[in-house]
Motif scaffolding. Structure first.
Motif, PDB file in Angstrom:
ATOM      1  N   THR A  52       0.838  -1.190   0.000  1.00  0.00           N
ATOM      2  CA  THR A  52       0.000   0.000   0.000  1.00  0.00           C
ATOM      3  C   THR A  52       0.872   1.238   0.000  1.00  0.00           C
ATOM      4  O   THR A  52       1.931   1.260   0.616  1.00  0.00           O
ATOM      5  N   LYS A  53       0.417   2.285  -0.713  1.00  0.00           N
ATOM      6  CA  LYS A  53       1.164   3.533  -0.769  1.00  0.00           C
ATOM      7  C   LYS A  53       0.852   4.362   0.472  1.00  0.00           C
ATOM      8  O   LYS A  53      -0.296   4.442   0.905  1.00  0.00           O
ATOM      9  N   PRO A  54       1.871   4.979   1.044  1.00  0.00           N
ATOM     10  CA  PRO A  54       1.624   5.804   2.229  1.00  0.00           C
ATOM     11  C   PRO A  54       0.775   7.022   1.888  1.00  0.00           C
ATOM     12  O   PRO A  54       0.878   7.593   0.808  1.00  0.00           O
ATOM     13  N   ILE A  55      -0.078   7.408   2.796  1.00  0.00           N
ATOM     14  CA  ILE A  55      -0.921   8.585   2.602  1.00  0.00           C
ATOM     15  C   ILE A  55      -0.119   9.821   2.967  1.00  0.00           C
ATOM     16  O   ILE A  55       0.388   9.926   4.083  1.00  0.00           O
ATOM     17  N   PRO A  56       0.057  10.764   2.029  1.00  0.00           N
ATOM     18  CA  PRO A  56       0.857  11.958   2.341  1.00  0.00           C
ATOM     19  C   PRO A  56       0.173  12.797   3.415  1.00  0.00           C
ATOM     20  O   PRO A  56      -1.055  12.840   3.490  1.00  0.00           O
ATOM     21  N   PRO A  57       0.952  13.458   4.250  1.00  0.00           N
ATOM     22  CA  PRO A  57       0.358  14.280   5.303  1.00  0.00           C
ATOM     23  C   PRO A  57      -0.341  15.500   4.729  1.00  0.00           C
ATOM     24  O   PRO A  57      -0.027  15.963   3.640  1.00  0.00           O
ATOM     25  N   THR A  58      -1.298  16.020   5.454  1.00  0.00           N
ATOM     26  CA  THR A  58      -1.976  17.261   5.089  1.00  0.00           C
ATOM     27  C   THR A  58      -1.613  18.324   6.114  1.00  0.00           C
ATOM     28  O   THR A  58      -0.961  18.040   7.123  1.00  0.00           O
ATOM     29  N   SER A  59      -2.072  19.540   5.877  1.00  0.00           N
ATOM     30  CA  SER A  59      -1.712  20.639   6.768  1.00  0.00           C
ATOM     31  C   SER A  59      -2.210  20.414   8.187  1.00  0.00           C
ATOM     32  O   SER A  59      -1.652  20.957   9.147  1.00  0.00           O
ATOM     33  N   GLU A  60      -3.253  19.606   8.352  1.00  0.00           N
ATOM     34  CA  GLU A  60      -3.746  19.307   9.696  1.00  0.00           C
ATOM     35  C   GLU A  60      -2.719  18.540  10.520  1.00  0.00           C
ATOM     36  O   GLU A  60      -2.787  18.547  11.750  1.00  0.00           O
ATOM     37  N   ASP A  61      -1.786  17.883   9.855  1.00  0.00           N
ATOM     38  CA  ASP A  61      -0.799  17.059  10.559  1.00  0.00           C
ATOM     39  C   ASP A  61       0.417  17.854  11.024  1.00  0.00           C
ATOM     40  O   ASP A  61       1.272  17.299  11.712  1.00  0.00           O
ATOM     41  N   PHE A  62       0.495  19.133  10.664  1.00  0.00           N
ATOM     42  CA  PHE A  62       1.684  19.925  10.990  1.00  0.00           C
ATOM     43  C   PHE A  62       1.392  20.878  12.153  1.00  0.00           C
ATOM     44  O   PHE A  62       0.231  21.198  12.435  1.00  0.00           O
ATOM     45  N   PRO A  63       2.440  21.337  12.833  1.00  0.00           N
ATOM     46  CA  PRO A  63       2.242  22.224  13.983  1.00  0.00           C
ATOM     47  C   PRO A  63       1.503  23.503  13.612  1.00  0.00           C
ATOM     48  O   PRO A  63       1.619  24.022  12.501  1.00  0.00           O
ATOM     49  N   GLU A  64       0.746  24.031  14.585  1.00  0.00           N
ATOM     50  CA  GLU A  64      -0.064  25.221  14.355  1.00  0.00           C
ATOM     51  C   GLU A  64       0.790  26.434  13.994  1.00  0.00           C
ATOM     52  O   GLU A  64       0.364  27.288  13.215  1.00  0.00           O
ATOM     53  N   ASP A  65       1.985  26.515  14.585  1.00  0.00           N
ATOM     54  CA  ASP A  65       2.807  27.700  14.327  1.00  0.00           C
ATOM     55  C   ASP A  65       3.462  27.697  12.957  1.00  0.00           C
ATOM     56  O   ASP A  65       4.222  28.608  12.619  1.00  0.00           O
ATOM     57  N   THR A  66       3.180  26.661  12.130  1.00  0.00           N
ATOM     58  CA  THR A  66       3.689  26.633  10.751  1.00  0.00           C
ATOM     59  C   THR A  66       2.595  26.978   9.739  1.00  0.00           C
ATOM     60  O   THR A  66       2.837  26.947   8.538  1.00  0.00           O
ATOM     61  N   LYS A  67       1.397  27.318  10.238  1.00  0.00           N
ATOM     62  CA  LYS A  67       0.258  27.517   9.345  1.00  0.00           C
ATOM     63  C   LYS A  67       0.000  28.999   9.078  1.00  0.00           C
ATOM     64  O   LYS A  67       0.159  29.839   9.968  1.00  0.00           O
ATOM     65  N   TYR A  68      -0.390  29.281   7.843  1.00  0.00           N
ATOM     66  CA  TYR A  68      -0.741  30.633   7.415  1.00  0.00           C
ATOM     67  C   TYR A  68      -2.123  30.603   6.780  1.00  0.00           C
ATOM     68  O   TYR A  68      -2.499  29.623   6.109  1.00  0.00           O
ATOM     69  N   GLU A  69      -2.868  31.677   6.968  1.00  0.00           N
ATOM     70  CA  GLU A  69      -4.101  31.861   6.215  1.00  0.00           C
ATOM     71  C   GLU A  69      -3.753  32.629   4.953  1.00  0.00           C
ATOM     72  O   GLU A  69      -3.248  33.754   5.020  1.00  0.00           O
ATOM     73  N   ILE A  70      -3.980  31.997   3.820  1.00  0.00           N
ATOM     74  CA  ILE A  70      -3.558  32.609   2.555  1.00  0.00           C
ATOM     75  C   ILE A  70      -4.759  32.905   1.672  1.00  0.00           C
ATOM     76  O   ILE A  70      -5.769  32.191   1.685  1.00  0.00           O
ATOM     77  N   TYR A  71      -4.644  33.986   0.930  1.00  0.00           N
ATOM     78  CA  TYR A  71      -5.663  34.350  -0.043  1.00  0.00           C
ATOM     79  C   TYR A  71      -5.408  33.540  -1.315  1.00  0.00           C
ATOM     80  O   TYR A  71      -4.353  33.651  -1.936  1.00  0.00           O
ATOM     81  N   ALA A  72      -6.373  32.697  -1.680  1.00  0.00           N
ATOM     82  CA  ALA A  72      -6.193  31.815  -2.837  1.00  0.00           C
ATOM     83  C   ALA A  72      -7.493  31.701  -3.605  1.00  0.00           C
ATOM     84  O   ALA A  72      -8.187  30.672  -3.549  1.00  0.00           O
ATOM     85  N   PRO A  73      -7.894  32.750  -4.307  1.00  0.00           N
ATOM     86  CA  PRO A  73      -9.128  32.686  -5.093  1.00  0.00           C
ATOM     87  C   PRO A  73      -8.968  31.711  -6.255  1.00  0.00           C
ATOM     88  O   PRO A  73      -7.861  31.359  -6.646  1.00  0.00           O
TER      89      PRO A  73
END
Length: 327
Positions: free
Chosen positions: A77-98
């Motif tokens: 089975t292929k490993p499931i790549p991580p999503t942003s939910e799996d990373f620390p909160e202090d590495t997250k940005y709210e970005i404008y992406a229309p």
């Protein structure tokens, strides 16, 4: 009178006969001791020849291991790549992406989540949320045509690389997509600094200015076109391997009804790069998966290609996708 000589000969013969008899008995006894055939006859039992009329096929049945091969043998089975939910909160940005989903203009993403950032940039330039086969292209600086696909322009191919199309340098790939990155708008058309973070594409320049590149393709300056020189940043002698971030600056938005599309908008074309730090000029590892606040501070050249439409007519505009365009 007894003949003593004859008597001695007779005794000798008797002794010889006794020795012979005991030897024969010993040989027979040894033969019985070595008999491994299970026979009571005192000798080896020969293996009988098979009867052709009774000989059947050899059996190849093996004992069952009790496995259901479709269920019990593990499959890769292929490993499931991580999503942003799996990373620390202090590495997250709210970005404008229309244009990515049309369900909201802002996304929360970690700068460590490189897979999602790549996907967001590609979906952004492909206007995936619209689901109408209309994509963003970049109008070249000299394009004053009513139809956005007439004259000269740049499109994003299926790898999101930037390719020129038009009456010069036609079909030449100019910039190679390296990865999606988080970046902040430098300023809007009023000259005000912005605090808005958005999605951008990190690109590698593929051509030298004057000399042939490593693949033998001629320098972009050889086309003798001021618009191409502007887009390739000849002013700073940008060369093969130099990195820059391309982004859509909505601060330079205009409404224009010349184009027969549902949404007739144009947006500014920004490009940010470093002229002083060779690490940020050449090494993508200083951007991919790194804190955007750190590399943004190193980008001393922040160019808006749409700052003067009287001189250069660069804009993000919409056009229907064709073969070779990002789908």
């Amino acid at each position: 009178m007894i003949n003593t000589k004859s008597l001695k000969v007779s005794k000798r013969i008797a002794v010889i006969l006794l020795i012979a008899i005991f030897s024969i008995v010993g040989i027979v006894a040894c033969g019985n001791a070595e008999d491994i055939s299970g026979s009571s006859s005192g000798g080896f039992t020969p293996i009988p020849e098979p009867d052709p009329g009774k000989t059947g096929p050899l059996t190849t049945d093996l004992p069952s291991l009790g496995l259901d091969y479709k269920k019990d043998i593990p499959t890769e089975t292929k490993p499931i790549p991580p999503t942003s939910e799996d990373f620390p909160e202090d590495t997250k940005y709210e970005i404008y992406a229309p244009c990515v989903t049309w369900e909201g203009n802002y996304l929360v993403v970690s700068y460590l989540d490189t897979n999602s950032l790549n996907d967001i940039w590609k979906k952004h330039v492909a206007r995936s949320g619209s689901n109408d086969n209309i994509r963003w292209i970049i109008r070249d600086g000299d394009n004053r045509q009513t139809n956005p696909k007439e004259g000269n322009y740049y499109y994003f191919d299926n790898n999101a690389d930037i390719v020129h199309s038009g009456n010069y340098a036609n079909g030449i790939k100019l910039k190679e997509f390296v990865g999606g990155v988080i970046v902040k708008y430098n300023q809007d058309n009023t000259g005000q600094a912005s605090d808005v973070w958005t999605i951008g594409g990190l690109y590698k320049t593929l051509l030298n200015k004057d000399n042939n590149n490593s693949e033998g393709r001629q320098g972009y300056g050889k086309h003798d076109n001021k618009n191409l020189n502007e887009f390739m940043r000849a002013t700073h002698n940008r060369e093969e391997g130099d990195l820059s971030i391309i982004l859509m600056n909505v601060g330079y938005a205009t409404f224009d009804d010349r184009y027969d599309f549902i949404f007739s908008y144009e947006f500014g074309v920004d490009e940010y790069y470093s002229t002083t730090d060779n690490n940020y000029r050449k090494n993508a590892s200083y951007f991919i998966g790194k804190n955007p606040s750190e590399y943004y501070a190193k980008l001393d050249a922040k160019i808006n290609h749409s700052r003067d439409l009287n001189s250069y007519n660069f804009r993000f505009i919409m056009a229907e996708a064709e073969n070779g365009w990002l789908q």
